[in-house]
Design an enzyme around this catalytic site. Structure first.
Site, PDB file in Angstrom:
ATOM      1  N   GLU A 250      43.355  33.092  43.808  1.00 52.08           N
ATOM      2  CA  GLU A 250      43.237  34.433  43.219  1.00 52.08           C
ATOM      3  C   GLU A 250      44.578  34.799  42.594  1.00 52.08           C
ATOM      4  O   GLU A 250      45.626  34.687  43.243  1.00 52.08           O
ATOM      5  CB  GLU A 250      42.855  35.472  44.284  1.00 52.08           C
TER       6      GLU A 250
ATOM      7  N   ASN B  64      41.547  39.675  38.909  1.00 56.01           N
ATOM      8  CA  ASN B  64      41.074  41.029  39.238  1.00 56.01           C
ATOM      9  C   ASN B  64      40.894  41.847  37.968  1.00 56.01           C
ATOM     10  O   ASN B  64      41.738  41.807  37.070  1.00 56.01           O
ATOM     11  CB  ASN B  64      42.091  41.740  40.140  1.00 56.01           C
TER      12      ASN B  64
ATOM     13  N   GLU C 230      36.867  39.179  39.508  1.00 59.75           N
ATOM     14  CA  GLU C 230      36.589  39.943  40.719  1.00 59.75           C
ATOM     15  C   GLU C 230      36.360  41.406  40.357  1.00 59.75           C
ATOM     16  O   GLU C 230      37.158  42.023  39.660  1.00 59.75           O
ATOM     17  CB  GLU C 230      37.760  39.814  41.710  1.00 59.75           C
TER      18      GLU C 230
ATOM     19  N   ASP D 173      34.420  42.062  45.045  1.00 56.87           N
ATOM     20  CA  ASP D 173      35.649  42.193  45.833  1.00 56.87           C
ATOM     21  C   ASP D 173      35.507  43.320  46.862  1.00 56.87           C
ATOM     22  O   ASP D 173      34.718  44.246  46.658  1.00 56.87           O
ATOM     23  CB  ASP D 173      36.783  42.538  44.847  1.00 56.87           C
TER      24      ASP D 173
ATOM     25  N   GLU E  99      38.085  37.845  53.500  1.00 64.01           N
ATOM     26  CA  GLU E  99      39.444  38.147  53.018  1.00 64.01           C
ATOM     27  C   GLU E  99      40.370  38.451  54.184  1.00 64.01           C
ATOM     28  O   GLU E  99      39.923  38.985  55.209  1.00 64.01           O
ATOM     29  CB  GLU E  99      39.420  39.403  52.142  1.00 64.01           C
TER      30      GLU E  99
HETATM   31  P1  C2E Z   1      42.809  42.468  46.396  1.00 61.39           P
HETATM   32  O1  C2E Z   1      42.146  42.061  45.130  1.00 61.39           O
HETATM   33  O2  C2E Z   1      41.923  42.842  47.537  1.00 61.39           O
HETATM   34  O3  C2E Z   1      43.812  41.297  46.779  1.00 61.39           O
HETATM   35  C1  C2E Z   1      44.035  40.885  48.068  1.00 61.39           C
HETATM   36  C2  C2E Z   1      45.258  41.528  48.616  1.00 61.39           C
HETATM   37  O4  C2E Z   1      45.326  41.242  50.015  1.00 61.39           O
HETATM   38  C3  C2E Z   1      46.536  40.951  48.023  1.00 61.39           C
HETATM   39  O5  C2E Z   1      47.511  41.975  48.041  1.00 61.39           O
HETATM   40  C4  C2E Z   1      46.921  39.902  49.035  1.00 61.39           C
HETATM   41  O6  C2E Z   1      48.297  39.586  49.015  1.00 61.39           O
HETATM   42  C5  C2E Z   1      46.544  40.602  50.307  1.00 61.39           C
HETATM   43  N1  C2E Z   1      46.276  39.661  51.381  1.00 61.39           N
HETATM   44  C6  C2E Z   1      45.713  38.445  51.278  1.00 61.39           C
HETATM   45  N2  C2E Z   1      45.595  37.879  52.488  1.00 61.39           N
HETATM   46  C7  C2E Z   1      46.097  38.759  53.380  1.00 61.39           C
HETATM   47  C8  C2E Z   1      46.252  38.757  54.802  1.00 61.39           C
HETATM   48  O7  C2E Z   1      45.928  37.803  55.483  1.00 61.39           O
HETATM   49  N3  C2E Z   1      46.796  39.862  55.361  1.00 61.39           N
HETATM   50  C9  C2E Z   1      47.195  40.922  54.627  1.00 61.39           C
HETATM   51  N4  C2E Z   1      47.721  41.964  55.264  1.00 61.39           N
HETATM   52  N5  C2E Z   1      47.051  40.973  53.288  1.00 61.39           N
HETATM   53  C10 C2E Z   1      46.514  39.897  52.675  1.00 61.39           C
HETATM   54  P2  C2E Z   1      48.362  42.279  46.768  1.00 61.39           P
HETATM   55  O8  C2E Z   1      48.771  41.017  46.064  1.00 61.39           O
HETATM   56  O9  C2E Z   1      49.431  43.215  47.202  1.00 61.39           O
HETATM   57  O10 C2E Z   1      47.324  43.003  45.839  1.00 61.39           O
HETATM   58  C11 C2E Z   1      46.819  44.260  46.205  1.00 61.39           C
HETATM   59  C12 C2E Z   1      45.746  44.705  45.262  1.00 61.39           C
HETATM   60  O11 C2E Z   1      46.259  44.942  43.954  1.00 61.39           O
HETATM   61  C13 C2E Z   1      44.663  43.645  45.061  1.00 61.39           C
HETATM   62  O12 C2E Z   1      43.768  43.718  46.139  1.00 61.39           O
HETATM   63  C14 C2E Z   1      44.057  44.079  43.755  1.00 61.39           C
HETATM   64  O13 C2E Z   1      43.127  45.106  43.965  1.00 61.39           O
HETATM   65  C15 C2E Z   1      45.252  44.650  43.026  1.00 61.39           C
HETATM   66  N6  C2E Z   1      45.740  43.668  42.058  1.00 61.39           N
HETATM   67  C16 C2E Z   1      46.560  42.613  42.249  1.00 61.39           C
HETATM   68  N7  C2E Z   1      46.779  41.966  41.084  1.00 61.39           N
HETATM   69  C17 C2E Z   1      46.051  42.620  40.137  1.00 61.39           C
HETATM   70  C18 C2E Z   1      45.854  42.451  38.720  1.00 61.39           C
HETATM   71  O14 C2E Z   1      46.383  41.522  38.061  1.00 61.39           O
HETATM   72  N8  C2E Z   1      45.032  43.361  38.098  1.00 61.39           N
HETATM   73  C19 C2E Z   1      44.420  44.375  38.791  1.00 61.39           C
HETATM   74  N9  C2E Z   1      43.636  45.220  38.127  1.00 61.39           N
HETATM   75  N10 C2E Z   1      44.582  44.562  40.103  1.00 61.39           N
HETATM   76  C20 C2E Z   1      45.388  43.705  40.763  1.00 61.39           C
HETATM   77 CA    CA Z   2      39.953  42.137  48.014  1.00 64.90          CA
HETATM   78 CA    CA Z   3      40.685  40.743  44.467  1.00 61.88          CA
END
Ligand code: C2E
Ligand code: CA
Ligand code: CA
Length: 466
Positions: free
Chosen positions: A238, A297, A329, A359, A416
């Site tokens: 992802e 995403n 997603e 998602d 997830e």
């Molecule tokens: P998401 O799509 O639900 O992405 C998963 C988030 O959970 C990611 O946080 C990931 O680092 C985190 N995660 C994965 N495994 C674990 C785990 O085992 N424990 C914990 N505590 N966290 C875990 P991240 O990278 O901070 O991204 C947060 C949100 O930001 C994403 O949630 C997504 O909604 C958004 N996002 C990230 N990149 C993009 C992007 O390029 N475009 C858009 N529109 N949204 C984005």
């Molecule tokens: Ca997610």
């Molecule tokens: Ca996602």
């Protein structure tokens, strides 16, 4: 005799001319009256609200400044109500706002419908605090909504600005509106304060910085592996954005994506993310690594404000990535917001060979109808269910039911946020297919993922993942 006739004729001509002018004036003023009001509610329209609001402020005794407030109301998700219940119920909500405000208004108060789902109320507080006024509104408003389900579902936010004796109506409105832009999700009513202006300045700086970040290459995609529970093999990644801020360092998406959405920059950022992810997928393939599926995403704005189908076609075309290796997603809330449009777009995207995954399942409006209508290939169970699946019976039962539903609908189910060995074992037993989480790997740079994939090639040289 002739002179008398001429005078009579001249008199008649003048009368006819005057009559025409009077009719024209009556017609014009009738027209003016009509365009001054919002047709559905009979409230002042936007332009008239500002005109009459300013005139009310001009007439105020300026020593009474703390006693007048401007409240801006924003109906939350009116579009969703229209979609779920029909426009008649949506209109009923709008009219309930108008009726409530009229019932609370006194002499000299000005009420306007300033946008489809926004109302402005310039009112004398008459001894009430702004909190008491908000309470009166909250008590009265539901009484005017006929449909009980809509009554339970409808929500609104209110921004309040107390008149300081100096602001004009536009400044007052902007300040009340700013409360609506900056309030927390669980804060229904917020009142303007000086530090909001400070925050507004900071937000504006952030907006400029974000736009520069795109031009200056400060964004980077990290990639988090998605693995098969049974084999531990990476079948996809992802793409998760990071911002290398020149002063703040590495900024996580939760600190800037909501602002990017608010500022309307998210569509640019997501487009950059889509092209970058596709390009990266192709680079890995060209290096002889197994073709993992790359998930990107998508924000809601991408669906509403852009032609996402055309963007995806262009990204695949320019990068030459196989559509089978791309997944997008989509969250439940996005899928539910404009179902018809979303279904249409996602069907077209799916027909290209691109996978679609739902998602954060289990956090928004869980709708089986949208699962039926949208061609989801994968359903991602949200971390909030996974995190206590071992300790909480309800989470375990819900997870089990989701897995059963996915199997019946021939969807792949991914858990997830898997962080522990116990979670991994239980989720495997419950029948989940795929896992994503720190237990397997945190999001990593493209180079680090390349190393992980290369290590897998050595282990499973013969397998191809997508
Ligand atoms: P998401 O799509 O639900 O992405 C998963 C988030 O959970 C990611 O946080 C990931 O680092 C985190 N995660 C994965 N495994 C674990 C785990 O085992 N424990 C914990 N505590 N966290 C875990 P991240 O990278 O901070 O991204 C947060 C949100 O930001 C994403 O949630 C997504 O909604 C958004 N996002 C990230 N990149 C993009 C992007 O390029 N475009 C858009 N529109 N949204 C984005
Ligand atoms: Ca997610
Ligand atoms: Ca996602």
């Amino acid at each position: 005799m002739e002179i008398a006739l001429i005078i009579v004729n001249a008199f008649l001509v003048v009368c006819i001319f005057a009559l025409i002018l009077m009719l024209k004036y009556a017609y014009m003023s009738g027209k003016r009256v009509r365009i001054n009001f919002d047709e559905m509610t009979g409230l002042l329209n936007r332009a008239s609200f500002f005109m009459q609001g300013q005139s009310a402020l001009d007439k105020l005794d300026k020593s009474k400044h703390g006693e007048v407030a401007l409240v801006v109301f924003d109906v939350d998700k009116l579009r969703l109500i229209n979609t779920l219940y029909g426009t008649a119920d949506g209109d009923d909500v709008v009219c309930a706002f108008a009726k409530t405000l009229r019932s609370l208004a006194g002499k000299g108060d000005v009420i306007g419908r300033v946008d489809t789902d926004d109302f402005a109320f310039l009112t004398r507080l008459r001894g009430r605090t702004s909190e008491e006024l908000a309470e009166q509104f909250a008590e009265t408003f539901p009484q005017y909504i006929a449909n009980a389900s809509v009554r339970d579902q409808v929500n609104y936010y209110a921004g309040v600005c107390i008149f300081d004796g100096q602001d004009d109506i536009y400044t007052l409105f902007n300040k009340a509106n700013l409360c609506l832009l900056t309030h927390a999700d669980d804060q229904r009513v917020s009142e303007f304060s000086g530090d909001m202006e400070q925050r507004m300045v900071e937000n504006e700086i952030m907006r400029t910085e974000m736009l520069n970040a795109l031009d200056n290459g400060q964004f980077e995609l990290y990639y988090q592996p998605k693995v098969e529970f049974k084999t531990g093999k990476i079948i996809g990644v992802e793409a998760l954005i990071r911002w290398h801020h020149p002063i703040k360092g590495l900024v996580p998406p939760c600190d800037f994506i909501p602002l990017a959405e608010q500022f309307g920059i998210i569509t640019k950022i997501d487009e950059w993310g889509l092209f970058t992810a596709c390009r990266q997928g192709k680079i890995w393939q060209d290096k002889g690594l197994p073709p993992v599926k790359i998930s990107v995403n998508m924000s809601q704005a991408q669906f509403v404000k852009t032609d996402i189908y055309a963007t995806i076609v262009k990204a695949l075309d320019e990068t030459k990535l196989d559509p089978q290796c791309l997944e997008i997603e989509v969250t439940e809330t996005m899928a539910m917001t404009d179902v018809e449009h979303t279904v249409n777009v996602l069907n077209k995207v799916h027909a290209l060979g691109v996978s679609i995954s739902m998602d954060d399942f289990g956090t928004g409006y869980s709708s089986l109808a949208s699962l039926k209508a949208i061609p989801f290939d994968v359903l991602k169970i949200d971390r909030s269910l996974v995190c206590d699946v071992n300790d909480n019976d309800t989470s375990r039962r819900i997870t089990s039911a989701i897995v059963a539903m996915c199997k019946a609908m021939k969807m792949v189910v991914l858990a997830e946020g898997v962080e522990t060995d116990e979670q991994s074992k239980l989720l495997t037993d419950l029948g989940c297919d795929l896992a994503q989480g720190y237990y397997y790997s945190k999001p990593r740079t493209a180079d680090e993922i390349e190393e992980m994939l290369r290590a897998e090639v050595d282990d499973h040289a013969e397998n191809s993942a997508c």
